[in-house]
Design a protein around this motif. Structure first.
Motif, PDB file in Angstrom:
ATOM      1  N   THR A 169      -1.540  -7.185  -5.788  1.00  0.00           N
ATOM      2  CA  THR A 169      -1.566  -5.712  -5.526  1.00  0.00           C
ATOM      3  C   THR A 169      -0.980  -5.507  -4.163  1.00  0.00           C
ATOM      4  N   GLN A 170      -0.852  -6.532  -3.300  1.00  0.00           N
ATOM      5  CA  GLN A 170      -0.490  -6.194  -2.007  1.00  0.00           C
ATOM      6  C   GLN A 170       0.189  -7.546  -1.510  1.00  0.00           C
ATOM      7  N   THR A 171       0.933  -7.539  -0.290  1.00  0.00           N
ATOM      8  CA  THR A 171       1.365  -9.024   0.126  1.00  0.00           C
ATOM      9  C   THR A 171       0.434  -9.607   1.034  1.00  0.00           C
ATOM     10  N   VAL A 174      -0.491 -13.426   1.363  1.00  0.00           N
ATOM     11  CA  VAL A 174       0.400 -14.407   1.851  1.00  0.00           C
ATOM     12  C   VAL A 174      -0.262 -14.607   3.317  1.00  0.00           C
ATOM     13  N   GLN A 175      -1.047 -13.940   3.764  1.00  0.00           N
ATOM     14  CA  GLN A 175      -1.711 -13.976   5.138  1.00  0.00           C
ATOM     15  C   GLN A 175      -2.588 -15.298   4.811  1.00  0.00           C
ATOM     16  N   VAL A 176      -3.340 -15.206   3.943  1.00  0.00           N
ATOM     17  CA  VAL A 176      -4.328 -16.363   3.658  1.00  0.00           C
ATOM     18  C   VAL A 176      -3.557 -17.621   3.451  1.00  0.00           C
ATOM     19  N   HIS A 209       7.253  -2.557  -3.251  1.00  0.00           N
ATOM     20  CA  HIS A 209       7.706  -3.735  -2.199  1.00  0.00           C
ATOM     21  C   HIS A 209       6.869  -3.442  -0.934  1.00  0.00           C
ATOM     22  N   GLN A 210       6.292  -4.622  -0.482  1.00  0.00           N
ATOM     23  CA  GLN A 210       5.649  -4.485   0.659  1.00  0.00           C
ATOM     24  C   GLN A 210       6.177  -5.566   1.646  1.00  0.00           C
ATOM     25  N   LEU A 211       6.104  -5.287   3.064  1.00  0.00           N
ATOM     26  CA  LEU A 211       6.415  -6.166   3.962  1.00  0.00           C
ATOM     27  C   LEU A 211       5.019  -6.676   4.847  1.00  0.00           C
ATOM     28  N   GLU A 212       4.694  -7.700   4.730  1.00  0.00           N
ATOM     29  CA  GLU A 212       3.431  -8.009   5.482  1.00  0.00           C
ATOM     30  C   GLU A 212       3.633  -8.681   6.896  1.00  0.00           C
ATOM     31  N   GLY A 213       2.861  -8.415   7.720  1.00  0.00           N
ATOM     32  CA  GLY A 213       3.254  -9.222   9.155  1.00  0.00           C
ATOM     33  C   GLY A 213       1.704  -9.655   9.440  1.00  0.00           C
ATOM     34  N   ASN A 249      -9.955   2.163   7.268  1.00  0.00           N
ATOM     35  CA  ASN A 249     -10.725   1.001   6.805  1.00  0.00           C
ATOM     36  C   ASN A 249      -9.939   0.009   5.753  1.00  0.00           C
ATOM     37  N   PHE A 250      -9.673  -1.146   6.289  1.00  0.00           N
ATOM     38  CA  PHE A 250      -9.286  -2.200   5.451  1.00  0.00           C
ATOM     39  C   PHE A 250     -10.187  -3.307   5.271  1.00  0.00           C
ATOM     40  N   PRO A 251     -10.412  -3.911   4.162  1.00  0.00           N
ATOM     41  CA  PRO A 251     -11.517  -5.070   4.238  1.00  0.00           C
ATOM     42  C   PRO A 251     -11.147  -6.124   5.261  1.00  0.00           C
ATOM     43  N   PHE A 252      -9.828  -6.307   5.308  1.00  0.00           N
ATOM     44  CA  PHE A 252      -9.276  -7.559   5.984  1.00  0.00           C
ATOM     45  C   PHE A 252      -9.005  -7.650   7.463  1.00  0.00           C
ATOM     46  N   THR A 253      -9.142  -6.020   7.933  1.00  0.00           N
ATOM     47  CA  THR A 253      -8.820  -5.789   9.507  1.00  0.00           C
ATOM     48  C   THR A 253     -10.192  -5.224   9.885  1.00  0.00           C
ATOM     49  N   GLU A 254     -10.406  -5.594  11.409  1.00  0.00           N
ATOM     50  CA  GLU A 254     -11.395  -4.842  12.029  1.00  0.00           C
ATOM     51  C   GLU A 254     -11.079  -4.565  13.481  1.00  0.00           C
ATOM     52  N   LEU A 283       2.516   2.909   8.322  1.00  0.00           N
ATOM     53  CA  LEU A 283       1.910   1.341   7.907  1.00  0.00           C
ATOM     54  C   LEU A 283       0.482   1.486   7.989  1.00  0.00           C
ATOM     55  N   GLY A 284      -0.077   0.340   7.584  1.00  0.00           N
ATOM     56  CA  GLY A 284      -1.344  -0.227   7.674  1.00  0.00           C
ATOM     57  C   GLY A 284      -1.455  -1.141   8.756  1.00  0.00           C
ATOM     58  N   ALA A 285      -2.395  -1.419   9.492  1.00  0.00           N
ATOM     59  CA  ALA A 285      -2.575  -2.386  10.509  1.00  0.00           C
ATOM     60  C   ALA A 285      -3.976  -2.581  10.835  1.00  0.00           C
ATOM     61  N   GLY A 286      -4.224  -3.729  11.691  1.00  0.00           N
ATOM     62  CA  GLY A 286      -5.547  -3.933  12.230  1.00  0.00           C
ATOM     63  C   GLY A 286      -5.639  -5.207  12.784  1.00  0.00           C
ATOM     64  N   MET A 287      -6.798  -5.745  13.361  1.00  0.00           N
ATOM     65  CA  MET A 287      -6.960  -7.012  13.920  1.00  0.00           C
ATOM     66  C   MET A 287      -7.739  -7.777  12.996  1.00  0.00           C
ATOM     67  N   PHE A 306      -3.518 -10.097  14.690  1.00  0.00           N
ATOM     68  CA  PHE A 306      -3.446  -8.712  14.034  1.00  0.00           C
ATOM     69  C   PHE A 306      -2.387  -8.893  12.823  1.00  0.00           C
ATOM     70  N   ALA A 307      -2.767  -7.918  11.961  1.00  0.00           N
ATOM     71  CA  ALA A 307      -1.681  -7.862  10.755  1.00  0.00           C
ATOM     72  C   ALA A 307      -1.403  -6.363  10.486  1.00  0.00           C
ATOM     73  N   PHE A 308      -0.095  -6.604   9.831  1.00  0.00           N
ATOM     74  CA  PHE A 308       0.214  -4.988   9.331  1.00  0.00           C
ATOM     75  C   PHE A 308       0.859  -5.126   7.945  1.00  0.00           C
ATOM     76  N   GLY A 309       0.864  -3.815   7.093  1.00  0.00           N
ATOM     77  CA  GLY A 309       1.546  -4.340   5.881  1.00  0.00           C
ATOM     78  C   GLY A 309       2.186  -2.907   5.654  1.00  0.00           C
ATOM     79  N   MET A 310       3.585  -2.752   5.277  1.00  0.00           N
ATOM     80  CA  MET A 310       4.178  -1.497   4.958  1.00  0.00           C
ATOM     81  C   MET A 310       4.855  -1.469   3.737  1.00  0.00           C
TER      82      MET A 310
HETATM   83  N1  DAH Z   1      -2.617  -4.421   2.310  1.00  0.00           N
HETATM   84  C1  DAH Z   1      -2.755  -3.042   2.710  1.00  0.00           C
HETATM   85  C2  DAH Z   1      -2.458  -2.283   1.344  1.00  0.00           C
HETATM   86  O1  DAH Z   1      -1.541  -2.723   0.335  1.00  0.00           O
HETATM   87  C3  DAH Z   1      -1.686  -2.810   3.574  1.00  0.00           C
HETATM   88  C4  DAH Z   1      -2.251  -3.564   5.000  1.00  0.00           C
HETATM   89  C5  DAH Z   1      -3.107  -2.659   5.639  1.00  0.00           C
HETATM   90  C6  DAH Z   1      -1.917  -4.622   5.269  1.00  0.00           C
HETATM   91  C7  DAH Z   1      -3.432  -3.272   6.808  1.00  0.00           C
HETATM   92  C8  DAH Z   1      -2.172  -5.284   6.328  1.00  0.00           C
HETATM   93  C9  DAH Z   1      -3.045  -4.562   7.254  1.00  0.00           C
HETATM   94  O2  DAH Z   1      -1.825  -6.527   6.804  1.00  0.00           O
HETATM   95  O3  DAH Z   1      -3.434  -4.985   8.369  1.00  0.00           O
HETATM   96  O4  DAH Z   1      -2.756  -1.066   1.260  1.00  0.00           O
END
Ligand code: DAH
Length: 339
Positions: A169-171, A174-176, A209-213, A249-254, A283-287, A306-310
């Motif tokens: 449902t998201q990229t 790939v972080q993990v 499509h998403q791009l994860e960082g 709020n995202f479960p994987f960042t704080e 985009l979404g992002a966090g530590m 840090f991570a982000f997803g767009m």
């Molecule tokens: N995976 C999130 C989504 O699909 C987007 C996202 C948000 C990715 C925050 C991240 C992040 O890596 O840090 O909505």
């Protein structure tokens, strides 16, 4: 009988000489040498010959057959040559005629956008990582710290293949996968297809499509995230672009944030494109949450990240002013050729 054979030979010879086309020649061959051919008929009559006559007539018959076969073969070659010449002269090539232009394809706007995004991040030292589109529930949710009752796990939102396998449902998984494989320092982006059980409309597509960082190292702070995204936004949307963080709020960042960019059309003044707000959602992002680091065998006391997803489709639509996401997946060349 010998006279009959000689007569056949002569008749055949004449007909072969007169045959002007391959098909006619083939008819002559069947007429004399075929299973019900005239020569075959004569040979069948040999049963009634005396024992002395039989070898003599047999010899003559063989000679006649061989001579007919030879004549057929040489006539066949001649006719073929003639036919080839005729074809060559009738099919002459006019090199002055205009050619047929081959239809040339075009890079899809989505791919153009994706390449541009990749280039920006590669320029900042990121590498491209890939992960599977068919993903396990563990990588897509559990390892990313999503609680068991998280609504995104719902059957009505996610395409399940079985209890453990889904279309990602998201990229973010790939972080993990990356953290399990590589030791910090880690600096990756991961573009790719994602899937959600959405009914298609102007802003939703079940495939998008998403791009994860992801960056993990010693001493990574929110300032690094902010600086990285600022450089990115200026490259992608224009030099004057500003960014702003909104708590989320995202479960994987704080902490987590949604990051907006100043509207690239009105430079933040407020216009119809940004609905008067001066900002567009980027985009979404966090530590990276300590639990996620731990799940991947990385000590959160030593490392941070840090991570982000767009949403690539959304960013491309914004940049190229495309008002319906479905246009991206119809492969209509009249649409694609505009970009
Ligand atoms: N995976 C999130 C989504 O699909 C987007 C996202 C948000 C990715 C925050 C991240 C992040 O890596 O840090 O909505």
């Amino acid at each position: 009988m010998e006279a009959k054979l000689k007569e056949l030979q002569q008749l055949a010879q004449q007909e072969i000489r007169e045959a002007g086309a391959s098909e006619v020649l083939e008819k002559v061959r069947v007429k004399y040498l075929g299973k019900k051919g005239e020569l075959t008929e004569v040979l069948r009559g040999m049963g009634s010959l005396s024992a002395e006559e039989r070898p003599l007539i047999g010899k003559v018959a063989n000679e006649v057959r061989e001579s007919i076969e030879e004549m057929l073969a040489s006539a066949k070659n001649l006719i073929k040559e003639k036919e080839l010449l005729a074809r060559l002269s009738s099919e002459s090539l006019d090199v002055t005629m205009p050619g047929k232009a081959p239809a040339v394809g075009k890079r899809h706007p989505l791919i153009q956008g994706m390449d541009e995004l990749k280039e920006i991040f590669i320029g900042m030292g990121f590498r491209v990582a890939e992960g599977p589109e068919v993903e396990t529930v563990y990588y897509n949710f559990d390892a990313l710290n999503a609680p068991p009752n998280h609504p995104s796990r719902d059957m009505s939102d996610t395409f399940y293949i079985n209890d453990n396998l889904i279309l990602r449902t998201q990229t973010s998984p790939v972080q993990v996968r990356t953290m399990e494989k590589l030791k910090p320092p880690i600096r990756i982006i991961s573009p790719g297809r994602c899937f959600r059980n959405d009914t298609p409309d102007a802003t939703h597509s079940p495939m998008f499509h998403q791009l994860e960082g992801l960056v993990v190292d010693k001493g990574i702070t929110l300032a690094d995230l902010k600086g990285t995204l600022e450089v990115f936004a200026k490259h992608f949307l224009g030099e004057h672009t500003k960014i702003k963080f909104r708590p989320h709020n995202f479960p994987f960042t704080e902490p987590s944030a949604e990051v907006d960019a100043s509207c690239f059309k009105c430079q933040g003044e407020g216009c119809s494109f940004c609905k008067g707000s001066g900002w567009v959602e980027m985009l979404g992002a966090g530590m990276v949450h300590p639990n996620v680091l731990r799940n991947c065998g990385i000590d959160p006391e030593v490392y941070s990240g840090f991570a982000f997803g767009m949403g690539i489709d959304r960013l491309v639509m914004m940049k190229y002013e495309i008002d319906d996401i479905r246009l991206l997946f119809e492969n209509d060349m009249r649409f694609i050729n505009q970009f």
